[in-house]
Design a protein around this motif. Structure first.
Motif, short mmCIF file in Angstrom:
data_model
loop_
_atom_site.label_atom_id
_atom_site.label_comp_id
_atom_site.label_asym_id
_atom_site.label_seq_id
_atom_site.Cartn_x
_atom_site.Cartn_y
_atom_site.Cartn_z
N GLU A 282 63.13 53.07 17.92
CA GLU A 282 62.88 54.01 19.10
C GLU A 282 64.46 55.19 18.73
N GLU A 283 65.03 56.54 19.20
CA GLU A 283 66.01 57.09 19.03
C GLU A 283 65.49 58.29 20.61
N ARG A 284 67.25 58.03 21.23
CA ARG A 284 67.65 58.17 22.54
C ARG A 284 68.77 59.49 22.48
N TYR A 285 68.24 59.96 23.92
CA TYR A 285 69.31 61.88 23.80
C TYR A 285 70.48 60.95 24.50
N GLU A 286 71.95 61.92 24.88
CA GLU A 286 72.87 61.07 25.09
C GLU A 286 72.89 60.50 26.63
N ARG B 209 59.64 52.11 5.72
CA ARG B 209 58.86 53.32 5.77
C ARG B 209 57.89 53.10 6.91
N LYS B 210 57.68 54.57 7.46
CA LYS B 210 56.98 55.16 9.37
C LYS B 210 55.95 54.74 8.58
N GLN B 211 54.98 54.02 9.51
CA GLN B 211 53.70 53.66 9.38
C GLN B 211 53.92 53.91 11.16
N ASN B 212 51.77 54.99 11.11
CA ASN B 212 51.50 54.98 12.28
C ASN B 212 51.57 56.00 12.46
N MET B 213 51.83 55.18 13.83
CA MET B 213 51.43 56.64 14.69
C MET B 213 53.89 57.11 15.50
N PHE B 214 53.66 58.25 15.39
CA PHE B 214 55.17 58.82 15.64
C PHE B 214 54.85 59.93 16.87
N LYS B 215 56.42 59.84 17.78
CA LYS B 215 55.98 60.44 18.71
C LYS B 215 57.36 61.30 18.97
N SER B 216 57.67 62.24 19.24
CA SER B 216 59.51 62.93 19.67
C SER B 216 58.61 63.12 20.87
N TYR B 217 60.14 64.04 22.01
CA TYR B 217 59.89 64.43 23.24
C TYR B 217 60.51 65.47 23.29
N HIS B 218 60.62 66.67 23.80
CA HIS B 218 61.85 67.53 23.99
C HIS B 218 62.87 66.41 25.43
N LYS B 219 64.51 67.26 26.01
CA LYS B 219 65.20 66.84 26.52
C LYS B 219 64.17 66.50 27.95
N ASN B 220 63.53 67.27 28.27
CA ASN B 220 62.86 67.68 29.74
C ASN B 220 61.71 66.47 29.86
#
Length: 310
Positions: free
Chosen positions: A6-10, A25-36
């Motif tokens: 996981e990666e998180r905003y400040e 190595r990245k495998q399978n599902m990937f999701k990224s999110y806007h700040k909102n």
């Protein structure tokens, strides 16, 4: 065994989530999110490469772009959505081959076919082909413009621009320096004869007329010459049947002097001289005399008025 990352905003909100194998190595599902908190990107990885259908969203949750990756490269049709309409990008092994622009009403507006030597641009109106362009990848970036029947209408590059009549004859030829006129500017009659020729100079990003401009009739006879200095007309010469009419100008554009010369370049007829405000300063009448007599004998009637000297 896959490990969740996981990666998180400040502010602590989730920015991205994905899975890695024992080699990182990245495998399978990937999701990224806007700040909102709305989803920004979603898809799947295989061995650290994007390898599935990927979708991209705006902060308001509306779909912005979607398409397929194959072993890390875009493949097939990708579609982008915006307020003006939509765009379809066609890829092959990550290389963009075709781009199609559509209006909000889903009407085809433009198609660009990408090639190694040139791009072909097809413009549409009401879903019907309207015009065609060729954009070459040469050093001078040549562009050619056609009607829908592939009749050449205009050419332009960093060093030259050309336009053509409907029947194909050259209409206009202009030497360029980037987007500015620099060098000769020529217009042609439909019969192929030169109609007019001018010269332009470029300084500090500005283009202006400089030197002699010449005008011809369709029988290749010279009708007029003009002399320019930094876009300002200095001298105009009209070639009449038996004489030449010369008109000189002040820097403010007003006439300074005008009159006619005969074939022996002798002044004939009425010559007028003006002040800078356009008012008449002096008028003289010249008569042609026999060569054995004094050529400069002048019968003058002068009306002198105060005014600025040239």
């Amino acid at each position: 065994m896959l490990e969740k990352k996981e990666e998180r905003y400040e502010n602590g909100k989730l920015k991205a989530v994905w899975y890695e194998d024992e080699l990182g190595r990245k495998q399978n599902m990937f999701k990224s999110y806007h700040k909102n908190g709305m989803i920004e990107e979603i898809g799947h990885f295989k061995n650290n490469e994007k390898n599935s259908w990927f979708s991209y969203y705006n902060e308001n949750g509306k779909l912005r772009l979607e398409g397929q990756y194959l072993e890390g490269k875009k493949e097939g049709n990708w579609e982008e959505f915006n307020e003006a309409g939509s765009t379809i990008y066609k890829y092959s092994k990550g290389e963009l081959k075709v781009k199609e622009e559509y209006s909000k009403e889903d009407s085809l507006v433009e198609v660009i076919e990408y090639g190694k030597e040139k791009n072909i641009v097809k413009n549409y109106s009401s879903n019907k082909l309207d015009s065609i362009e060729e954009h070459f990848h040469d050093e001078v970036q040549t562009k050619k413009f056609y009607d829908k029947e592939w009749n050449l209408k205009r050419e332009i590059s960093k060093v030259e621009m050309k336009s053509y009549y409907d029947k194909g004859g050259l209409k206009l030829k202009i030497e360029m320096k980037g987007t500015l006129f620099s060098g000769s500017w020529e217009r042609y009659y439909p019969n192929g004869q030169l109609a007019e020729k001018h010269f332009y100079k470029e300084e500090n990003g500005i283009s202006f007329k400089e030197g002699k401009s010449t005008y011809y009739n369709e029988n290749r006879q010279k009708e007029k010459e003009e002399i320019y200095k930094k876009d300002k007309l200095v001298l105009e010469v009209k070639f009449l049947k038996e004489t030449q009419k010369h008109t000189l100008y002040y820097s403010n554009g007003q006439k300074y002097k005008e009159g006619e010369y005969n074939k022996d370049f002798e002044k004939v007829g009425i010559w007028k001289e003006y002040n800078k405000d356009g008012s008449l300063r002096k008028e003289e009448v010249y008569e042609k005399v026999e060569k054995e007599q004094a050529k400069n004998r002048v019968r003058s009637r002068s009306r002198c008025r105060s005014g600025n000297e040239r």
